[in-house]
Design a protein around this motif. Structure first.
Motif, PDB file in Angstrom:
ATOM      1  N   HIS A 162       4.207  -9.563  -6.999  1.00 36.64           N
ATOM      2  CA  HIS A 162       4.726  -8.480  -6.231  1.00 36.64           C
ATOM      3  C   HIS A 162       5.437  -8.949  -5.043  1.00 36.64           C
ATOM      4  CE1 HIS A 162       3.437  -5.352  -2.912  1.00 36.64           C
ATOM      5  NE2 HIS A 162       4.352  -4.533  -3.879  1.00 36.64           N
ATOM      6  N   SER A 163       6.565  -8.094  -4.701  1.00 36.71           N
ATOM      7  CA  SER A 163       7.130  -8.065  -3.736  1.00 36.71           C
ATOM      8  C   SER A 163       7.809  -9.684  -3.376  1.00 36.71           C
ATOM      9  CB  SER A 163       6.659  -7.653  -2.344  1.00 36.71           C
ATOM     10  OG  SER A 163       7.412  -7.302  -1.064  1.00 36.71           O
ATOM     11  N   MET A 193      -5.309  -5.275  -6.577  1.00 38.99           N
ATOM     12  CA  MET A 193      -4.228  -5.252  -7.678  1.00 38.99           C
ATOM     13  C   MET A 193      -5.094  -6.045  -8.822  1.00 38.99           C
ATOM     14  SD  MET A 193      -0.467  -5.970  -6.285  1.00 38.99           S
ATOM     15  CE  MET A 193      -0.738  -7.412  -5.167  1.00 38.99           C
ATOM     16  N   TYR A 210      -4.308  -1.277  -2.922  1.00 47.38           N
ATOM     17  CA  TYR A 210      -3.415  -1.821  -4.119  1.00 47.38           C
ATOM     18  C   TYR A 210      -2.158  -2.420  -3.678  1.00 47.38           C
ATOM     19  CZ  TYR A 210      -6.651   1.194  -6.396  1.00 47.38           C
ATOM     20  OH  TYR A 210      -7.912   1.911  -6.843  1.00 47.38           O
ATOM     21  N   GLY A 211      -2.470  -2.672  -2.209  1.00 42.93           N
ATOM     22  CA  GLY A 211      -1.337  -3.628  -1.839  1.00 42.93           C
ATOM     23  C   GLY A 211      -1.965  -5.182  -1.629  1.00 42.93           C
ATOM     24  N   THR A 212      -3.194  -5.375  -2.040  1.00 37.72           N
ATOM     25  CA  THR A 212      -3.813  -6.550  -1.574  1.00 37.72           C
ATOM     26  C   THR A 212      -4.052  -7.199  -3.034  1.00 37.72           C
ATOM     27  OG1 THR A 212      -6.144  -5.762  -2.194  1.00 37.72           O
ATOM     28  CG2 THR A 212      -5.179  -5.405   0.252  1.00 37.72           C
ATOM     29  N   HIS A 224       5.612   1.036  -1.955  1.00 41.03           N
ATOM     30  CA  HIS A 224       5.930  -0.298  -2.277  1.00 41.03           C
ATOM     31  C   HIS A 224       4.582  -1.067  -2.707  1.00 41.03           C
ATOM     32  CE1 HIS A 224       7.686  -4.148  -2.171  1.00 41.03           C
ATOM     33  NE2 HIS A 224       6.880  -4.602  -1.285  1.00 41.03           N
ATOM     34  N   THR A 225       3.306  -0.174  -2.576  1.00 43.10           N
ATOM     35  CA  THR A 225       2.202  -0.857  -3.135  1.00 43.10           C
ATOM     36  C   THR A 225       1.293   0.049  -3.936  1.00 43.10           C
ATOM     37  OG1 THR A 225       1.126   0.051  -0.807  1.00 43.10           O
ATOM     38  CG2 THR A 225       1.879  -2.131  -1.048  1.00 43.10           C
ATOM     39  N   ASP A 277      -5.114   0.207   2.404  1.00 37.83           N
ATOM     40  CA  ASP A 277      -3.867  -0.087   1.309  1.00 37.83           C
ATOM     41  C   ASP A 277      -4.407  -1.038   0.013  1.00 37.83           C
ATOM     42  OD1 ASP A 277      -1.447  -0.096   0.312  1.00 37.83           O
ATOM     43  OD2 ASP A 277      -0.769  -1.803   1.428  1.00 37.83           O
ATOM     44  N   ASP A 308      10.182   3.285  -3.706  1.00 34.55           N
ATOM     45  CA  ASP A 308       9.716   1.876  -3.012  1.00 34.55           C
ATOM     46  C   ASP A 308      10.857   1.724  -1.837  1.00 34.55           C
ATOM     47  OD1 ASP A 308       9.161  -0.832  -2.394  1.00 34.55           O
ATOM     48  OD2 ASP A 308       8.579  -1.123  -4.604  1.00 34.55           O
ATOM     49  N   PRO A 324       0.858 -12.232  -4.723  1.00 33.06           N
ATOM     50  CA  PRO A 324       1.219 -11.241  -3.689  1.00 33.06           C
ATOM     51  C   PRO A 324       2.388 -11.631  -2.890  1.00 33.06           C
ATOM     52  CG  PRO A 324      -0.567 -12.788  -2.710  1.00 33.06           C
ATOM     53  CD  PRO A 324      -0.348 -13.031  -4.252  1.00 33.06           C
TER      54      PRO A 324
END
Length: 374
Positions: free
Chosen positions: A265-266, A202, A196-198, A351-352, A194, A314, A180
């Motif tokens: 990710h990111s 994911m 699917y930003g974790t 973004h997520t 959020d 994004d 992540p």
């Protein structure tokens, strides 16, 4: 013209940061967690087996694995009971033992009756207030202690670090690891907002899509940046994370786990970029990337296939994809000159949103994880 403007922005940003006049909050600056697992001092001093235990800092994961496989079941259990934080976080320890040790550490973090199990290990190394922080991290990761979750790492120091496995690593033909980006720690590892930003969200989504015969590791095993500040714009936390990620992957290999596809990710893609030349992986997949600290795929010096995804909504697209005076992370990996294989992300959002069910990006990720994508 747009690229030129972004370069000017990056130069100005680098100048103000280096001069100490940037308006970013210094209070968000993080100190990277490095070195051996918590409790290493007590582990080194313990001769319960009648011999020295492998040094957590100097012994390779392969050597750690050979040591544990040479023990009897009773000896292994003795170390799990006496040193759960070391056994649960030491790369190369057989996966089943790590699960057992981390379940014990998590019980200790939540039940005062077991508090001595972790305090005895970590106390000699703790700075003032560290025990209170550890307790906070344990409470933050309360859901990780629930049920039969497969916790592959649980380090309560600082903001806390966690790794969880979805699927069966002992039988999986295909393995993936999710790395992540910013603002992830024990408290946000599997937050309900959020999702699917974790890393947990994911990994769950990817495992559900890849199906039987696969395993996915949600790896929040490094100190991530907090917010948008100097840490997020520079590579120091990523460099420390790259060391931890490569050792983690070496530990999986030592235990006979297939080489993984690694999804970054990111800010996690900065970690993966710095680790690429020594990271055991079949594929490196970056999504929502600010850059990989490399100008091209060739500069990564990896035999892994490199993939990149970025959706049109994004916000990362507004970040200058340059590196000046250590600020910024280099070219956009989805750019044609970088040389990565492009992952479709037409219906991902923000973004997520890349791992959201039903997206073309998730379908492509599952194909990569199963070794089917070309």
């Amino acid at each position: 013209m747009r690229r030129y403007a972004r370069t000017l922005v990056a130069v100005a940003l680098a100048t103000t940061v280096m001069a100490g006049t940037a308006g970013w909050a210094s209070g968000t600056t993080q100190q990277a967690l490095t070195g051996p697992p918590p409790g290493a001092a007590a582990w080194r001093a313990d001769h319960v087996l009648g011999r020295e235990l492998p040094d957590p800092e100097r012994t390779t994961p392969a050597e750690v694995n050979r040591f544990f496989l040479g023990l009897t079941a009773a000896q292994q259990q003795t170390l799990v009971v006496r040193h759960p934080l070391v056994v649960g976080n030491l790369d190369g320890v057989p996966v089943a033992l790590r699960y057992r040790a981390n379940a014990r550490s998590l019980r200790a973090a939540h039940d005062p009756r077991y508090a001595h199990l972790t305090e005895a290990e970590a106390g000699a190394e703790a700075r003032p207030g560290a025990k209170a922080e550890a307790g906070d991290r344990g409470r933050d990761s309360g859901s990780a202690a629930a049920g039969d979750r497969q916790i592959l790492a649980f380090d309560p120091r600082g903001r806390g670090q966690v790794a969880e496995v979805f699927g069966d690593l002992s039988t999986a033909r295909h393995v993936a690891v999710v790395v992540p980006g910013s603002d992830i720690d024990a408290g946000t590892f599997d937050r309900t907002s959020d999702v699917y930003g974790t890393p947990a969200g994911m990994a769950k989504a990817l495992h559900a899509k890849t199906g039987r015969g696969s395993a996915v590791v949600a790896w929040a095993g490094y100190t991530t940046p907090v917010g948008v500040g100097v840490d997020a714009a520079t590579g120091s936390l990523a460099a420390a994370g790259a060391d931890r990620l490569t050792r983690f992957a070496d530990g999986l290999a030592a235990d006979g786990v297939p080489a993984p596809a690694v999804f970054c990710h990111s800010y996690g893609s900065v970690v993966c970029g710095l680790a690429a030349h020594r990271l055991r992986a079949t594929d490196l997949v970056v999504l929502g990337s600010p850059g990989m600290r490399a100008d091209t795929v060739a500069d990564l010096h990896t035999t892994a296939r490199v993939w990149a995804a970025k959706d049109a909504t994004d916000w990362i697209d507004n970040v200058p994809h340059v590196e000046v005076a250590g600020i910024g992370h280099g070219p956009d990996p989805t750019g044609p000159g970088f040389g990565a294989r492009r992952v479709p992300a037409h219906d991902a959002h923000g973004h997520t949103g890349y791992f959201a069910p039903g997206t073309d990006s998730l379908r492509a990720f599952a194909s990569i994880a199963r070794g089917e994508a070309r």
